[in-house]
Motif scaffolding. Structure first.
Motif, short mmCIF file in Angstrom:
data_model
loop_
_atom_site.label_atom_id
_atom_site.label_comp_id
_atom_site.label_asym_id
_atom_site.label_seq_id
_atom_site.Cartn_x
_atom_site.Cartn_y
_atom_site.Cartn_z
N ILE A 1 41.69 33.15 80.02
CA ILE A 1 40.82 33.65 79.32
C ILE A 1 39.91 32.63 78.79
CG2 ILE A 1 42.15 36.31 78.62
CD1 ILE A 1 43.98 34.24 76.53
N PRO A 2 39.66 31.10 79.43
CA PRO A 2 38.77 30.58 78.45
C PRO A 2 37.95 31.32 77.50
CG PRO A 2 37.84 30.82 80.87
CD PRO A 2 38.99 31.80 81.15
N LEU B 1 34.30 38.77 78.54
CA LEU B 1 35.00 38.08 77.08
C LEU B 1 36.21 37.74 77.69
CD1 LEU B 1 36.68 41.53 76.33
CD2 LEU B 1 35.01 40.40 74.80
N ALA B 2 36.54 37.28 79.29
CA ALA B 2 37.71 36.46 79.55
C ALA B 2 36.67 35.21 79.88
CB ALA B 2 38.91 36.68 80.05
N THR B 3 36.40 35.15 80.47
CA THR B 3 35.74 33.76 81.38
C THR B 3 34.69 33.36 80.62
OG1 THR B 3 33.06 34.99 81.80
CG2 THR B 3 35.39 35.17 83.58
N TYR B 4 34.59 31.77 80.97
CA TYR B 4 34.11 30.64 79.97
C TYR B 4 32.45 31.85 79.60
CZ TYR B 4 37.09 26.51 81.17
OH TYR B 4 38.45 26.26 80.64
N GLN B 5 32.43 31.47 78.38
CA GLN B 5 31.11 31.59 77.62
C GLN B 5 29.79 30.59 77.07
OE1 GLN B 5 30.42 34.53 77.47
NE2 GLN B 5 32.68 35.44 78.50
N SER C 1 44.49 29.15 78.81
CA SER C 1 42.37 29.07 79.58
C SER C 1 42.58 29.83 81.45
CB SER C 1 41.57 28.13 79.46
OG SER C 1 41.16 28.15 78.09
N LYS C 2 43.47 28.59 81.60
CA LYS C 2 43.88 28.41 82.75
C LYS C 2 45.05 29.75 83.66
CE LYS C 2 41.21 25.43 82.94
NZ LYS C 2 39.52 24.68 82.96
#
Lengths: 533, 533
Positions: A378-379, B156-160, A373-374
C-alpha cells in the motif's frame, strides 16, 4: 473603457459598431505587445493555457494600462528562485528517474497497451492487490465510522498528533514484532484468533509479542511514507556537511531522500560480487578513516535489510559486527527494514532489534526505518515509521513529523486493517508464497537467457548480472545496455551504477509489478537485445 | 549457559537445584552491574518499560557476556545527535506551545471535564463538524470503491503522484476559485446543480469558473497540510541565510514552519493598532533597506489574508501596493489564504489571484498557500496547496512533495466531497453564518468585560486588546497576564508577543473550538483575572 468610448465616436457611420469595437482592441493589442517587449519578462513563467490567457487578456486589457507603467517602473529583472530550488527544478538525467518516467508515460499493459514500456524499475508489489481490495470492499465503511459518530468525526477531522495516533503506533509495533517472528508464528496466531473477537485482537497481539521482540509504541514516530522517515531521521542525526557511510550497491532513492534538504553526504562503501555483495566491516573501517583524513565527520552507517537492490539478508554476525563498528566509532546505525515482511527462501530475516534485545549494546545509537508500502502493498497510503530508543531523536523527529503527517482517515483505516489478525496473517503468508513463485519464475527466465542473479531471500526484485552483455566493462558500457533495454526492448531495469555498484553490468529488476503471464514477453524482449549484440 | 552448568555442579546436594539456579543468576547480576558501571552509558536512552527491561535482562543474561566486553571496548562516549536535532529536541518555552500543551493535557469539556483548560489558542473550527460527520456517514463507502473495484484498489493502494492526484487538483482549483467568488455565487450554483448528476459536477464547476478567477490545476502542488506547503515553497524561494519580510503580528507557527529546516530568517515588519494593523508599504521599504545594510538578502514578503492573528482583510489597494513593492525589489510575494472561505461581515475578501487576473504583474513572483484545515474544518485530513505560476517553483516543489504526500484514500475521499457541490455550498454558507454568530457573541462577551477587539472580517479568532489589564506596558507585563489567564483562569489565549506584535497587551482568542453555551463560563473565568488585578 475610458478609451473605447471616444474611439467609437471616431468610427461613426456604417459598420461603426464593428470598427468601434475592433480598432481599440487592435490598438490595445499592439500597445500590450509593445509594453511586454519593453518590460522585463520572466523566463520562468509557464505559458498559460490558451483559454486562460485569452480570458485574462480580454478582462485586463482595459484596466491594466496604468498598472503596466507602474509595475514596469522599478522591476530589477526576472524573478529568481533560490539556488537550491533551481537545482531541484532542473530535470533529472539520472537513468533511474529517466526510466521511471518513460514507463509512467507509456506503461505496458497486456491487454490495453501491449507495446508499452515494461516497468522493472519500481519496487511496487501488485501480486496481492486482490487481497487488499477484498478487505477494503468488506471493511471500508465499518473501519471508520463507529456507532458513536460524534466521537469518530472528531477523531477523523480535527487536529491529531503529528507523529501518529497512539492506536496506530500500538498496532504497528505489534505488526513489526510479528513480522520478525516469521511465518511459523503467524500460523500459531491463525489458530488462536478464532477464540477472540476482533476488538480484542490488538491487545492479544500486544500480549503475544511480549515474549519475543517487543517494539514499544512510544518509541515510534509515524510519517507520510518511509521517504520522509529517513529524511527526518537523517536530519536529526547529522548536520549539513556530515556524512553517512553506505554499503553499496544501495537504493538509488537515498541520494535524493537523504541528501536534498539535509546537506548530508553519502559515502558509498563498495561490496563485491565475490561475496554476494555482503557488507565488509574492514571496508567500512577504511572509508571511515579516509573521511576522517579529509575532515568529513561521519555520523552514521545506513544499511537496508533485506538489502535493496541485492535482496540478500544481513546475517547475525554481520549485524553484530556493524553494532561493534558504530559503537567503537561512536556513531549511529540506521537499519532500513522496509522489506522485512517480503522475504522468501530458507534464510531467516533477523532485525537489528532482535540483536539489541539479547545483546547489551547501547540502544540509543540504533534506529530502524520501516513502512507499509512494500510488505502490505500500500505505497499509496504513505505510511512510514522511525523506531528509535534515543529520546532526543524521538523528541526532534516527532516535531518534524508535522511536515509529513499521515491523514487521520488513513490512520483509522490502518488501525482496523492491522487489527484484523486473520487477514494480516493470511495476507502475509499468501503474499510470501506469490513473491517466491514470481521470483523463481523470473530468475529462471533470466537464467535461460544466460543471465545469473545474486543469491537473494527478500525484496521485490532480483539483482541480475548482465556484465556479459555489455560492450565495454565500464559504467559507460552498462549505461549503453540500459539504453538499449529501455529504448529497443522497452524494458526499464535499474542500472547498478545508479545504485553506486562498483562492478559494471549489474541491474535491479523488480518483478512484482508483473503478472506471471507477462514473463515470457519480458524475456523475449530482453532476448532481442542480447541477440542484437 | 557455558557458566551455569559448572556452577550447578559446585552446588550439588540438598537444594542444589535451587542454589544452582540462584547463585549463577546472582553472580551474573553483579557482573552485569559492574560492567554497566564501567562502560559509557548513554544519557539520552529512555528508561525501558519495566516489563521490557525484565524480559530482555533475563533473555540476554546468559548470552551477552562476551558481547559486553566487545561492545564496551572501543566506545568513544555516549551517542550524540546533530546540533540541529538537539536544538529541536529541547523543550519549547514559547508561551504559544506551552499553552497548547497544557490544554491538550487537560482539555475543558462542559460535561466530562468542566474544570479543564479552555482552548482559545488553537485555530480549529468545530462549529460545523456535524455537517462533515453527516456527509461522511452518507458518502464514505461510495466515495472510495466504485463498481470497477480493480481500478479503485490500484488508485488507492499503489504509488500515486507525490504532488497530488490530478483529479483532486482539478476539483481543488475549482473550489479555491469558488471561494473567491463569495457567497452570492454559491447560491447560483445551488440553483444549478439540481440539473446535474454528481459525476458531472466537477466539470460543471470547472466550466463555471472560466468566467471568473481561474486556478489552473497544473499549477497546484498538493501537500500533507499547509505546514509543509509553506516550508516547501520557502525552501524553493530562498537559500539558508536569506530572509522574508513579514508584516507583524503574524501567525506564530511560521517561526517554526519556515525557519526550522530551511535556515531562512523572518524579519517582522510592525503594523500598528492605530491603523487596525493594516500593512504599511513604507514600513516594508524601511525593513528592506535595513536588511540590505546588514548584508541580508530579502527574497520575499509573506502575508496572510485574511490576516492571522488579526482577522482583517488586505484591501485591493494594499495588494497592489505589495505587488508593486515586490516587483520593484525583484522579490517574491507569498500570500497565505488559508482562511479565504472563513470570512464574515461586509468586507469582501480579494485574493491576490484576482488582482493578477486583471492587472499585468509578473505572475512568476506571486505564490498562494491554501489548505482545507480551516475552511472545511478538516485539519485531520492534512491537505495543503501551493499555487504558483512559476514553473521552476512548481518543478522543485513537486519533487519536494514526496516528503509530504497525501495518502490516496484521503485524496479520493476529498475528490468525492469537493465534487458534491450542493454539500459544499451548503456547508460554506452555514459555516459562515455560525462563524459570524460565534464571533459576535464572543466579541460582545469581551466587550462587556471592557476588552475591545480589532475590527475583523475573517478567521476563527479575534484579536483582543487587553493592554488595560497588564501591570507594566511591556512584553513582561503581557506574559504575566498570559500566565494568570492560563494558570488562574485556566484559559489559554495566545499573547501578541509570540506573534511579534510590537504593542504589548494584545491576545489572539480562537472561539471556534467552543460551544455557544461555553461563552459565559469563559467570560466568567476572564473576569476573575480582571478582578484579581
Amino acid at each position: 473603457m475610458r478609451l473605447i468610448v471616444p474611439l467609437q465616436a471616431v468610427a461613426q457611420g456604417r459598420g461603426g459598431l464593428v470598427l468601434g469595437s475592433l480598432i481599440p482592441c487592435a490598438l490595445f493589442y499592439f500597445l500590450q505587445f509593445y509594453l511586454r517587449r519593453h518590460r522585463p519578462s520572466s523566463s520562468s513563467s509557464p505559458p498559460p493555457s490558451s483559454s486562460d490567457s485569452n480570458l485574462s487578456e480580454l478582462t485586463s486589457m482595459h484596466r491594466s494600462f496604468s498598472r503596466n507603467l507602474l509595475s514596469t517602473r522599478g522591476s530589477a529583472g526576472p524573478s529568481c528562485i533560490s539556488s537550491r530550488g533551481a537545482a531541484l527544478a532542473r530535470g533529472d538525467d539520472n537513468p533511474y528517474y529517466v526510466g521511471l518516467k518513460r514507463c509512467a508515460e507509456d506503461p505496458y499493459d497486456a491487454s490495453s497497451n501491449p507495446d508499452g514500456f515494461v516497468q522493472l524499475g519500481l519496487a511496487e508489489n501488485r501480486l496481492s492487490l486482490d487481497l487488499i481490495r477484498d478487505w477494503l470492499v468488506s471493511n471500508w465503511k465499518d473501519s471508520l465510522l463507529s456507532e458513536e459518530q460524534e466521537l469518530s468525526v472528531r477523531g477523523l477531522a480535527t487536529y491529531q498528533p503529528h507523529d501518529g495516533l497512539m492506536e496506530l503506533k500500538m498496532i504497528m509495533s505489534s505488526f513489526i514484532g510479528w513480522l520478525n517472528e516469521g511465518y511459523s508464528f503467524l500460523l500459531e496466531i491463525n489458530c488462536f484468533i478464532i477464540f477472540f473477537i476482533k476488538q480484542a485482537v490488538s491487545e492479544f497481539m500486544g500480549h503475544i509479542m511480549q515474549g519475543s521482540i517487543s517494539f514499544n509504541p512510544s518509541q515510534l514516530v509515524l510519517t507520510a511514507g518511509a521517504t520522509p522517515a529517513v529524511e527526518i531521521l537523517s536530519f536529526c542525526l547529522a548536520d549539513a556537511g556530515n556524512a553517512f557511510l553506505v554499503p553499496s550497491p544501495y537504493y538509488p532513492g537515498w541520494d535524493r531522500d537523504i541528501k536534498w534538504r539535509t546537506g548530508i553526504e553519502l559515502i558509498p562503501v563498495p561490496c563485491r560480487s565475490t561475496n554476494n555483495f555482503n557488507i565488509s566491516i574492514p571496508a567500512l573501517e577504511r572509508a571511515f578513516n579516509q573521511s576522517k583524513k579529509r575532515g568529513v565527520k561521519v555520523r552514521a552507517v545506513i544499511v537496508s535489510n533485506p538489502n535493496n537492490p541485492v535482496g540478500n539478508l544481513i546475517d547475525q554476525e554481520t549485524l553484530i559486527g556493524l553494532l561493534d563498528f558504530v559503537t567503537e566509532k561512536n556513531i549511529h546505525l540506521i537499519s532500513d527494514e522496509i522489506f522485512a515482511g517480503s522475504t522468501y527462501g530458507n534464510d531467516q530475516f533477523v532485525s537489528v532489534a532482535e540483536i539489541l534485545d539479547v545483546e547489551n549494546f547501547d540502544k540509543s545509537r540504533v534506529h530502524i526505518i520501516y513502512g507499509l508500502s512494500k510488505d502490505l502493498s500500500i505505497p499509496g497510503f504513505r505510511i512510514g515509521v522511525i523506531y528509535s530508543h534515543n529520546e532526543n531523536v524521538l523528541a526532534a523527529s516527532s516535531k518534524l513529523a508535522r511536515f509529513s503527517s499521515i491523514s487521520a482517515p488513513t490512520q483509522r483505516l490502518l488501525v482496523s486493517m492491522l487489527s484484523d489478525a486473520r487477514f494480516i496473517s493470511e495476507y502475509l503468508a499468501i503474499n510470501r508464497e506469490r513473491l517466491q513463485n514470481m521470483q523463481a519464475l523470473f530468475v529462471d527466465g533470466l537464467k535461460e537467457l544466460g543471465i545469473k542473479c545474486a543469491s537473494s531471500s527478500g525484496g521485490l526484485y532480483c539483482w541480475a548480472d548482465m556484465s556479459k552483455l555489455i560492450g565495454s566493462y565500464s559504467e559507460k558500457g552498462e549505461l549503453q545496455l540500459w539504453d538499449r533495454l529501455l529504448n529497443v526492448a522497452k524494458v526499464n531495469a535499474t542500472p547498478g551504477s545508479t545504485c553506486h555498484c562498483i562492478e559494471p553490468g549489474w541491474f535491479r529488476c523488480c518483478f512484482s509489478t508483473l503478472e506471471k503471464s507477462d514473463i515470457p514477453l519480458v524475456m523475449e524482449r530482453i532476448r532481442t537485445v542480447i541477440q542484437s549484440n
